[in-house]
Motif scaffolding. Structure first.
Motif, PDB file in Angstrom:
ATOM      1  N   GLN A 112      -2.570  -7.103   3.445  1.00 45.12           N
ATOM      2  CA  GLN A 112      -1.735  -6.050   4.040  1.00 45.12           C
ATOM      3  C   GLN A 112      -1.348  -6.489   5.452  1.00 45.12           C
TER       4      GLN A 112
ATOM      5  N   VAL B  77      10.281   2.150   6.568  1.00 40.32           N
ATOM      6  CA  VAL B  77       9.697   1.045   7.334  1.00 40.32           C
ATOM      7  C   VAL B  77       9.333   1.526   8.738  1.00 40.32           C
TER       8      VAL B  77
ATOM      9  N   ASN C 221       0.822  -1.201   0.000  1.00 37.55           N
ATOM     10  CA  ASN C 221       0.000   0.000   0.000  1.00 37.55           C
ATOM     11  C   ASN C 221       0.868   1.268   0.000  1.00 37.55           C
TER      12      ASN C 221
HETATM   13  P1  NAD Z   1       1.224  -3.653   2.962  1.00 38.94           P
HETATM   14  O1  NAD Z   1       0.819  -4.062   4.320  1.00 38.94           O
HETATM   15  O2  NAD Z   1       0.247  -2.895   2.149  1.00 38.94           O
HETATM   16  O3  NAD Z   1       1.559  -4.903   2.045  1.00 38.94           O
HETATM   17  C1  NAD Z   1       2.165  -6.053   2.401  1.00 38.94           C
HETATM   18  C2  NAD Z   1       3.375  -6.187   1.501  1.00 38.94           C
HETATM   19  O4  NAD Z   1       4.135  -7.288   1.954  1.00 38.94           O
HETATM   20  C3  NAD Z   1       3.060  -6.462   0.026  1.00 38.94           C
HETATM   21  O5  NAD Z   1       3.866  -5.647  -0.777  1.00 38.94           O
HETATM   22  C4  NAD Z   1       3.446  -7.915  -0.147  1.00 38.94           C
HETATM   23  O6  NAD Z   1       3.873  -8.184  -1.451  1.00 38.94           O
HETATM   24  C5  NAD Z   1       4.592  -8.021   0.815  1.00 38.94           C
HETATM   25  N1  NAD Z   1       4.905  -9.371   1.214  1.00 38.94           N
HETATM   26  C6  NAD Z   1       4.080 -10.368   1.569  1.00 38.94           C
HETATM   27  N2  NAD Z   1       4.794 -11.478   1.882  1.00 38.94           N
HETATM   28  C7  NAD Z   1       6.096 -11.143   1.716  1.00 38.94           C
HETATM   29  C8  NAD Z   1       7.318 -11.836   1.902  1.00 38.94           C
HETATM   30  N3  NAD Z   1       7.350 -13.087   2.321  1.00 38.94           N
HETATM   31  N4  NAD Z   1       8.472 -11.179   1.656  1.00 38.94           N
HETATM   32  C9  NAD Z   1       8.468  -9.898   1.259  1.00 38.94           C
HETATM   33  N5  NAD Z   1       7.341  -9.187   1.065  1.00 38.94           N
HETATM   34  C10 NAD Z   1       6.169  -9.813   1.303  1.00 38.94           C
HETATM   35  O7  NAD Z   1       2.608  -2.872   3.033  1.00 38.94           O
HETATM   36  P2  NAD Z   1       2.842  -1.288   3.168  1.00 38.94           P
HETATM   37  O8  NAD Z   1       1.619  -0.587   3.662  1.00 38.94           O
HETATM   38  O9  NAD Z   1       3.436  -0.815   1.899  1.00 38.94           O
HETATM   39  O10 NAD Z   1       3.885  -1.227   4.366  1.00 38.94           O
HETATM   40  C11 NAD Z   1       5.269  -1.001   4.225  1.00 38.94           C
HETATM   41  C12 NAD Z   1       5.760  -0.138   5.371  1.00 38.94           C
HETATM   42  O11 NAD Z   1       5.205   1.158   5.205  1.00 38.94           O
HETATM   43  C13 NAD Z   1       5.316  -0.609   6.763  1.00 38.94           C
HETATM   44  O12 NAD Z   1       6.392  -0.526   7.663  1.00 38.94           O
HETATM   45  C14 NAD Z   1       4.233   0.387   7.153  1.00 38.94           C
HETATM   46  O13 NAD Z   1       4.157   0.629   8.544  1.00 38.94           O
HETATM   47  C15 NAD Z   1       4.699   1.636   6.433  1.00 38.94           C
HETATM   48  N6  NAD Z   1       3.643   2.617   6.155  1.00 38.94           N
HETATM   49  C16 NAD Z   1       2.428   2.235   5.692  1.00 38.94           C
HETATM   50  C17 NAD Z   1       1.473   3.211   5.416  1.00 38.94           C
HETATM   51  C18 NAD Z   1       0.126   2.854   4.899  1.00 38.94           C
HETATM   52  O14 NAD Z   1      -0.797   3.679   5.000  1.00 38.94           O
HETATM   53  N7  NAD Z   1      -0.057   1.680   4.312  1.00 38.94           N
HETATM   54  C19 NAD Z   1       1.784   4.564   5.587  1.00 38.94           C
HETATM   55  C20 NAD Z   1       3.040   4.908   6.049  1.00 38.94           C
HETATM   56  C21 NAD Z   1       3.969   3.922   6.335  1.00 38.94           C
END
Ligand code: NAD
Ligand code: 13P
Length: 407
Positions: free
Chosen positions: A353, A134, A13
């Protein structure tokens, strides 16, 4: 001069949203950056939504996520409905993605970081620079580490951090927000104490490392023919008219704000699930911020600047956004409403997610317990005990009264 090659590692996301921002900017600043941004995608088969245009482009059978992104320019699983720039190129091969990259942007759920770094090791440029988006902390063998630290330690490259009040779906829709980048990388005119040149390894005191980490790191200088990686470059790379960037030197405060606010967001969600209203939530937030500051000052004493928590987007603003609209908040709220655990809600409602708050709470608790410091963190302890069904919400009023006295 050489252009920086920018890549993003992670495509969830937030990973996809940051990928969108980076690709918009590399397209605007082709004097400094190669236009294409590679995004490492953890490959999986995904269903194509029942949408005429998408079905015309992708068909109606499950497709590889990388194929969907590179064909329809949409991350149909993790960021549906948002058009991605066509110079954001999905790549399922992690080592191929990082090869030759001078700027690595890490944007994965923290659960997957250690393994991903192991796979990258030895395949990246020794003089690359990194930014970690992260939100989490790594706790192992009784130490607490930021992901910016872990990246530096495992890859031997400098890493700053980015965090802020940045609910991904809102940023992707280009609603105005702010973010904070923590960066204290070596300056362009860096000289060794003996006056020797930048061609040698640069030995930097890593002020922003935790008490438990080594205090020096030997960095390869970025070759002089690349634009220098500094706050001005980072503003060009990450700033958009809808994404206002402030660069500060407090890398650890920025990273810790992003990690610890997720514990506070869970607490706020529990309160909302009980229907206890805004006063209780505000009390939880106040005590939560105090515990965030306390944690930072205890374990990152040379580096954390308290003002990062109270004045920057990575502190107070992220707490406000996350305790009203984040996934941790909503999941905790739904867990209380439905009488199930937060882990069950994550599986049932988040479509793959990953929550960061539950594992961060457990890790922080384990660390504080080992250090004999739990008593100083009553709210963090309470969230941990609620997650593990060791206490009930009825214990909260007593905790708030105790918490207000502890501070
Ligand atoms: P997410 O929760 O939307 O998605 C999960 C991700 O994990 C997907 O890209 C998936 O492909 C991946 N994944 C699943 N299994 C995996 C594996 N075995 N190895 C590697 N990748 C795997 O992720 P996100 O929201 O992009 O979160 C990334 C970071 O960004 C987190 O630390 C989160 O706290 C931070 N963040 C999120 C938001 C938000 O609103 N979503 C905002 C700011 C910061
Ligand atoms: P959640 O992971 O709880 O959705 O928080 C998103 C976020 O970090 C907003 O800044």
């Amino acid at each position: 001069t050489q252009k920086h090659k920018v890549v993003v590692i992670g495509s969830g996301n937030w990973g996809s949203t940051i990928g969108k921002i980076l690709a918009e900017n590399t397209r605007e600043h082709t004097d400094m950056f190669e236009e294409d941004v590679s995004m490492w995608v953890f490959e999986e088969d995904v269903d194509v939504p029942d949408d005429g245009t998408l079905r015309d482009q992708l068909g109606d059978k499950p497709v590889k996520l990388t194929h969907a992104i590179n064909t329809a320019h949409q991350n149909i699983k993790y960021l549906p409905g948002i058009k991605l720039p066509d110079n954001l190129v999905a790549n399922p091969d992690l080592q191929d993605t990082v090869r030759g990259a001078t700027i690595l942007v890490f944007n994965l759920p923290h659960q997957f970081m250690s393994k991903t770094l192991e796979q990258i090791k030895g395949h990246h440029l020794p003089y690359a620079r990194a930014i970690s988006c992260v939100k989490g902390v790594d706790i192992s063998e009784g130490t607490v580490k930021l992901y910016s630290e872990l990246i530096m330690e495992k890859l031997g490259i400098y890493c700053g951090s980015l965090s802020g009040a940045n609910i991904a779906s809102e940023v992707a829709a280009e609603y105005l927000c702010e973010t904070t980048i923590g960066y204290d990388g070596p300056p362009m005119d860096y000289k060794e104490p003996d006056g020797s040149s930048r061609d040698n390894l640069i030995k930097v005191d890593k002020q922003h490392q935790s008490k438990s980490s080594p205090s020096q790191l030997s960095l390869h200088p970025v070759p002089q023919n690349y634009p220098h990686v500094d706050s001005a470059l980072l503003e060009k790379l990450f700033g958009r008219p809808y994404f206002s960037v402030r660069v500060v030197r407090d890398v650890s405060g920025v990273a810790l704000g992003g990690a610890l606010k997720n514990i506070v967001a869970l607490a706020a969600g529990f309160v909302a699930g009980k229907g206890w209203g805004e006063n209780t939530k505000a009390a939880v937030i106040r005590i939560g911020i105090l515990e965030m500051v306390r944690f930072g000052c205890l374990w990152f004493p040379q580096s954390v600047d308290e003002r990062t928590f109270t004045k920057e987007s990575a502190g107070i603003a992220d707490v406000i956004a996350s305790t009203s609209a984040g996934r941790n908040f909503h999941s905790a709220c739904h867990a209380v409403e439905q009488g199930v655990t937060v882990d069950e809600i994550e599986k049932k409602e988040l479509g793959g997610q990953k929550l960061q708050g539950t594992s961060t709470t457990r890790a922080v608790y384990e660390f504080l317990d080992k250090q004999g410091q739990l008593e100083k963190f009553p709210l963090f302890m309470f969230v941990h005990d609620i997650l593990g069904e060791r206490t009930t919400m009825d214990a909260l009023p007593g905790l708030l009264i105790k918490g207000s006295k502890v501070m």
